[in-house]
Design a protein around this motif. Structure first.
Motif, PDB file in Angstrom:
ATOM      1  N   GLN A 282     -62.854 -38.597 -59.427  1.00  0.00           N
ATOM      2  CA  GLN A 282     -61.799 -39.515 -59.835  1.00  0.00           C
ATOM      3  C   GLN A 282     -60.423 -38.851 -59.909  1.00  0.00           C
ATOM      4  N   PHE A 283     -60.392 -37.529 -60.028  1.00  0.00           N
ATOM      5  CA  PHE A 283     -59.102 -36.837 -60.037  1.00  0.00           C
ATOM      6  C   PHE A 283     -58.357 -37.099 -58.729  1.00  0.00           C
ATOM      7  N   TYR A 284     -59.104 -37.084 -57.631  1.00  0.00           N
ATOM      8  CA  TYR A 284     -58.486 -37.279 -56.315  1.00  0.00           C
ATOM      9  C   TYR A 284     -58.535 -38.733 -55.850  1.00  0.00           C
ATOM     10  N   LEU A 285     -59.489 -39.484 -56.353  1.00  0.00           N
ATOM     11  CA  LEU A 285     -59.623 -40.894 -55.970  1.00  0.00           C
ATOM     12  C   LEU A 285     -59.539 -41.772 -57.215  1.00  0.00           C
ATOM     13  N   PRO A 286     -58.370 -41.841 -57.821  1.00  0.00           N
ATOM     14  CA  PRO A 286     -58.224 -42.659 -59.034  1.00  0.00           C
ATOM     15  C   PRO A 286     -58.398 -44.140 -58.709  1.00  0.00           C
ATOM     16  N   PHE A 287     -58.819 -44.883 -59.709  1.00  0.00           N
ATOM     17  CA  PHE A 287     -58.984 -46.319 -59.491  1.00  0.00           C
ATOM     18  C   PHE A 287     -57.613 -46.941 -59.261  1.00  0.00           C
ATOM     19  N   GLN A 288     -57.506 -47.745 -58.208  1.00  0.00           N
ATOM     20  CA  GLN A 288     -56.214 -48.296 -57.822  1.00  0.00           C
ATOM     21  C   GLN A 288     -55.838 -49.538 -58.645  1.00  0.00           C
ATOM     22  N   LYS A 289     -54.554 -49.795 -58.684  1.00  0.00           N
ATOM     23  CA  LYS A 289     -54.037 -50.990 -59.340  1.00  0.00           C
ATOM     24  C   LYS A 289     -53.252 -51.822 -58.324  1.00  0.00           C
ATOM     25  N   GLU A 290     -53.215 -53.123 -58.561  1.00  0.00           N
ATOM     26  CA  GLU A 290     -52.404 -53.973 -57.687  1.00  0.00           C
ATOM     27  C   GLU A 290     -50.931 -53.619 -57.869  1.00  0.00           C
ATOM     28  N   LYS A 291     -50.239 -53.478 -56.740  1.00  0.00           N
ATOM     29  CA  LYS A 291     -48.822 -53.100 -56.777  1.00  0.00           C
ATOM     30  C   LYS A 291     -47.917 -54.135 -56.116  1.00  0.00           C
ATOM     31  N   GLY A 292     -48.501 -54.977 -55.276  1.00  0.00           N
ATOM     32  CA  GLY A 292     -47.684 -55.950 -54.559  1.00  0.00           C
ATOM     33  C   GLY A 292     -48.538 -57.063 -53.986  1.00  0.00           C
ATOM     34  N   ASN A 293     -47.999 -57.742 -52.967  1.00  0.00           N
ATOM     35  CA  ASN A 293     -48.659 -58.937 -52.436  1.00  0.00           C
ATOM     36  C   ASN A 293     -49.153 -58.786 -51.003  1.00  0.00           C
ATOM     37  N   SER A 294     -49.018 -57.611 -50.427  1.00  0.00           N
ATOM     38  CA  SER A 294     -49.388 -57.435 -49.019  1.00  0.00           C
ATOM     39  C   SER A 294     -50.881 -57.175 -48.854  1.00  0.00           C
ATOM     40  N   ILE A 295     -51.444 -57.794 -47.823  1.00  0.00           N
ATOM     41  CA  ILE A 295     -52.843 -57.559 -47.446  1.00  0.00           C
ATOM     42  C   ILE A 295     -52.844 -56.517 -46.332  1.00  0.00           C
ATOM     43  N   VAL A 296     -53.621 -55.461 -46.512  1.00  0.00           N
ATOM     44  CA  VAL A 296     -53.609 -54.328 -45.582  1.00  0.00           C
ATOM     45  C   VAL A 296     -55.034 -53.971 -45.193  1.00  0.00           C
ATOM     46  N   GLN A 297     -55.220 -53.647 -43.924  1.00  0.00           N
ATOM     47  CA  GLN A 297     -56.489 -53.091 -43.457  1.00  0.00           C
ATOM     48  C   GLN A 297     -56.201 -51.788 -42.721  1.00  0.00           C
ATOM     49  N   ILE A 298     -56.831 -50.711 -43.176  1.00  0.00           N
ATOM     50  CA  ILE A 298     -56.677 -49.417 -42.531  1.00  0.00           C
ATOM     51  C   ILE A 298     -57.683 -49.336 -41.376  1.00  0.00           C
ATOM     52  N   VAL A 299     -57.170 -49.037 -40.192  1.00  0.00           N
ATOM     53  CA  VAL A 299     -58.017 -48.957 -39.001  1.00  0.00           C
ATOM     54  C   VAL A 299     -58.075 -47.505 -38.553  1.00  0.00           C
ATOM     55  N   ALA A 300     -59.225 -46.877 -38.760  1.00  0.00           N
ATOM     56  CA  ALA A 300     -59.437 -45.495 -38.323  1.00  0.00           C
ATOM     57  C   ALA A 300     -60.142 -45.508 -36.975  1.00  0.00           C
ATOM     58  N   GLY A 301     -59.672 -44.673 -36.068  1.00  0.00           N
ATOM     59  CA  GLY A 301     -60.315 -44.548 -34.773  1.00  0.00           C
ATOM     60  C   GLY A 301     -60.617 -43.094 -34.483  1.00  0.00           C
ATOM     61  N   GLY A 302     -61.696 -42.848 -33.745  1.00  0.00           N
ATOM     62  CA  GLY A 302     -62.034 -41.470 -33.398  1.00  0.00           C
ATOM     63  C   GLY A 302     -63.313 -41.389 -32.610  1.00  0.00           C
ATOM     64  N   PRO A 303     -63.515 -40.281 -31.902  1.00  0.00           N
ATOM     65  CA  PRO A 303     -64.707 -40.127 -31.062  1.00  0.00           C
ATOM     66  C   PRO A 303     -66.004 -39.986 -31.838  1.00  0.00           C
ATOM     67  N   ASP A 304     -65.912 -39.812 -33.154  1.00  0.00           N
ATOM     68  CA  ASP A 304     -67.141 -39.729 -33.953  1.00  0.00           C
ATOM     69  C   ASP A 304     -67.649 -41.099 -34.378  1.00  0.00           C
ATOM     70  N   LEU A 305     -66.849 -42.146 -34.137  1.00  0.00           N
ATOM     71  CA  LEU A 305     -67.260 -43.497 -34.508  1.00  0.00           C
ATOM     72  C   LEU A 305     -68.080 -44.133 -33.396  1.00  0.00           C
ATOM     73  N   LYS A 306     -68.903 -45.084 -33.771  1.00  0.00           N
ATOM     74  CA  LYS A 306     -69.771 -45.742 -32.801  1.00  0.00           C
ATOM     75  C   LYS A 306     -68.983 -46.644 -31.868  1.00  0.00           C
ATOM     76  N   TYR A 307     -67.914 -47.243 -32.377  1.00  0.00           N
ATOM     77  CA  TYR A 307     -67.140 -48.203 -31.597  1.00  0.00           C
ATOM     78  C   TYR A 307     -65.712 -47.709 -31.364  1.00  0.00           C
ATOM     79  N   LEU A 308     -65.061 -48.249 -30.342  1.00  0.00           N
ATOM     80  CA  LEU A 308     -63.676 -47.896 -30.021  1.00  0.00           C
ATOM     81  C   LEU A 308     -62.752 -48.770 -30.870  1.00  0.00           C
ATOM     82  N   SER A 309     -62.529 -48.342 -32.100  1.00  0.00           N
ATOM     83  CA  SER A 309     -61.878 -49.199 -33.093  1.00  0.00           C
ATOM     84  C   SER A 309     -60.446 -49.586 -32.714  1.00  0.00           C
TER      85      SER A 309
END
Length: 474
Positions: A282-309
Motif C-alpha cells: 500500500q505504500f506504493y499503491l495507495p487506495f485512490q480517491k475520485e479527483k474529477g469527472n473524466s473516464i480513463v482507460q489505460i491501454v498497455a501494449g507489448g509483445p508479452d501480451l496475447k493480443y495486439l492491444s
C-alpha cells in the motif's frame, strides 16, 4: 574466397526464405522480408535475423523473454479497484472498453482529473513541479533520456530529493537512451537512486531483445499523480536542435484511479528490469480517491501480451466512429486492416482526416507513409500535411467524444514489437478541446489533392515503393 561467399549466400538465403515461409505471421510482411533477403545479399539475412524473425514461434523465446512477465501477472493480479470501474451507458463506449479490458487488462475507471499538456515546456514545467513536491517516491520510465538541459535539471532535482529521503527509481530503454552517459547513471546510483536499463543488449540475449523496445513514457509521484504521453526527456521538445525545429507533442497529467493502472505498468517493467519485488504494497499503491469527472482507460501494449492491444484500440475506435475520425501521427504506416477500416469509414460518410508532418526525423518513414496516401485519397480521406511543424503527437479522436493520447504510433513496431501505453479518454470536453486544436492546425497544413498527388514524379513513387518494402523494420 568467392566460392565460400556464394555458398554462405546460398545457404543463409535459403534458410531465411524457409523461415519466412514457415513462420511468417502475415503475407504482406513475408513478401517484404523475402524481397529484402533476396535483394540484399547477406545483409538482408542479418536484418531478418535481428528484426524479422517471429520469435514468438520459438520455445526459447517464450521461456526467456516472456515467462517472467507472465509469472508476474499470475502472482500480482490487479484488483482493478471495482469501486471506480465505469459501467458503460453508451453502446459504442461499451464495445471499445470491454474489448480493451480483455486485450490489455485494464478496465475504464471514472473519477479522474486530467490536464492536457500541449508542448514540451509546459509538460516539463508541470513534471518538475510535481517532482519537487514528492513526499515518498518518484518513479519514471522513458524511451529516451538524452543529454542536455532537461536531463541536467532532472538529475539536479533528483539529487536534492534523494538527500531528503525520497525514493527514486528510473527505467530507460537501453537503445533509446544509449547516449545517456554512464557518469550520470553512476552519480544517481551512488546517491541511492535505483536505475535500470530495460532490455539491455547482452551477448546471451541480444537476438531475443534487440527488436523489442520499451517505448513508454511514464512518471509516477507518490502513487497519486501520473504523467504519460509521447514526450521524452530530450531538449528537442523545448528548443530547436535540427531542421525540424522544436518538436510538438502531447502529454497528460493524471490524478485519480487511472494512476493506479499506470503505476502497475511501471511496477511490472521495474520487476522485469531489476528482479526486485518491492512495489506491490500500500505504500506504493495507495487506495485512490475520485479527483474529477473524466473516464480513463489505460491501454498497455507489448509483445508479452496475447493480443495486439494498440492495434485493437485503433481498429475498434475507427470502426465505432459515427461522425468523425481525426488522426495525428508522425509515423502513419498502418497495416492492411487499418487502411481498409479507414476507407470503409470515409465511404460510409464519416469525416476522416489524417494529419502528418511534411518533414520527418526518418526519411524512410516519411516515404513509407506517403506510399499509402494515394488509395486513401481516392476513397475520400483527407490527408493534411503540416508544413512548418514537426508534430510527434500520437492522437486519435472519434466523434469529438473519445480521444487517445500516448506513445503508440500507427506502425508495425507499436503494434507488435514495442512496449507502449496509451491513455484513452472518454470525456467530451477534453475531446472537443483536442478536436479544436486539430482543426486550428489545419490552417498550417497542405491538404493533398488526389489528382495532383497521383501525378507526382515517378522518382518519388519509386522512393515510396522502396521505403514501403522496409516498413516491417519501422
Amino acid at each position: 574466397m568467392a566460392t565460400l561467399f556464394y555458398i554462405m549466400y546460398a545457404v543463409s538465403t535459403l534458410w531465411a526464405i524457409f523461415s519466412i515461409i514457415l513462420y511468417g505471421s502475415r503475407p504482406a510482411r513475408s513478401i517484404g522480408w523475402l524481397l529484402i533477403v533476396i535483394i540484399f545479399p547477406i545483409i538482408g539475412v542479418v536484418f531478418y535475423v535481428l528484426f524479422g524473425i517471429n520469435r514468438k514461434k520459438f520455445k526459447f523465446f517464450t521461456l526467456n523473454f516472456n515467462a517472467k512477465r507472465k509469472l508476474y501477472d499470475l502472482r500480482h493480479k490487479s484488483d482493478n479497484r471495482e469501486k471506480f470501474t465505469y459501467k458503460y451507458d453508451v453502446e459504442k463506449f461499451k464495445r471499445i472498453g470491454k474489448l480493451l479490458q480483455k486485450s490489455s487488462g485494464f478496465p475504464s475507471v471514472q473519477g479522474n482529473k486530467l490536464e492536457l499538456l500541449k508542448d514540451g515546456k509546459t509538460t516539463f514545467n508541470e513534471i518538475f513541479e510535481a517532482f519537487s513536491k514528492a513526499k515518498k517516491f518518484i518513479h519514471i520510465q522513458y524511451y529516451i533520456l538524452e543529454e542536455g538541459e532537461l536531463l541536467d535539471k532532472l538529475i539536479s532535482l533528483f539529487t536534492e530529493k534523494i538527500k531528503n529521503g525520497i525514493e527514486i527509481r528510473i527505467l530507460y530503454d537501453a537503445i533509446g537512451s544509449s547516449g545517456w552517459k554512464n557518469k550520470a547513471v553512476k552519480k544517481l546510483e551512488n546517491l541511492g537512486a535505483k536505475t535500470y536499463p530495460i532490455l539491455p543488449l547482452k551477448l546471451g540475449s541480444i537476438l531475443s531483445t534487440l527488436n523489442y523496445r520499451n517505448h513508454r513514457k511514464i512518471a509516477i509521484i507518490d502513487g497519486v499523480m501520473a504523467f504519460a504521453g509521447g514526450v521524452n526527456v530530450s531538449d528537442k521538445y523545448i528548443k530547436s536542435k535540427s531542421d525540424l525545429g522544436v518538436w510538438d507533442d502531447l502529454h497528460v497529467k493524471i490524478e485519480g484511479p487511472a494512476v493506479d493502472h499506470l503505476h502497475r505498468i511501471f511496477i511490472k517493467d521495474y520487476y522485469f528490469a531489476s528482479n526486485e519485488v518491492l512495489l506491490t504494497n500500500q505504500f506504493y499503491l495507495p487506495f485512490q480517491k475520485e479527483k474529477g469527472n473524466s473516464i480513463v482507460q489505460i491501454v498497455a501494449g507489448g509483445p508479452d501480451l496475447k493480443y495486439l492491444s494498440i492495434l485493437h484500440q485503433y481498429l475498434t475506435m475507427i470502426n465505432s466512429a459515427e461522425d468523425s475520425i481525426y488522426i495525428e501521427n508522425p509515423y502513419f504506416i498502418p497495416n492492411k486492416a487499418l487502411l481498409e477500416a479507414l476507407k470503409m469509414a470515409v465511404l460510409s460518410g464519416i469525416d476522416v482526416k489524417i494529419m502528418v508532418p511534411k518533414n520527418n526525423d526518418s526519411k524512410i518513414a516519411k516515404h513509407s507513409m506517403f506510399a499509402n496516401f494515394e488509395d486513401l485519397l481516392q476513397a475520400g480521406v483527407k490527408i493534411c500535411v503540416l508544413k512548418d511543424t514537426f508534430s510527434h503527437s500520437k492522437l486519435i479522436i472519434i466523434d469529438e467524444e473519445i480521444a487517445s493520447i500516448g506513445s503508440g504510433n500507427f506502425d508495425y513496431r507499436s503494434f507488435e514489437y514495442n512496449y507502449e501505453v496509451n491513455i484513452l479518454i472518454n470525456d467530451t470536453i477534453i475531446a472537443k478541446n483536442l478536436s479544436n486544436d486539430f482543426k486550428n492546425s489545419l490552417e498550417n497544413c497542405e491538404i493533398l489533392d488526389y489528382e495532383s498527388f497521383k501525378n507526382r514524379p515517378l522518382s518519388t513513387k519509386l522512393l515510396e515503393g522502396c521505403a514501403k518494402i522496409f516498413s516491417p523494420l519501422l
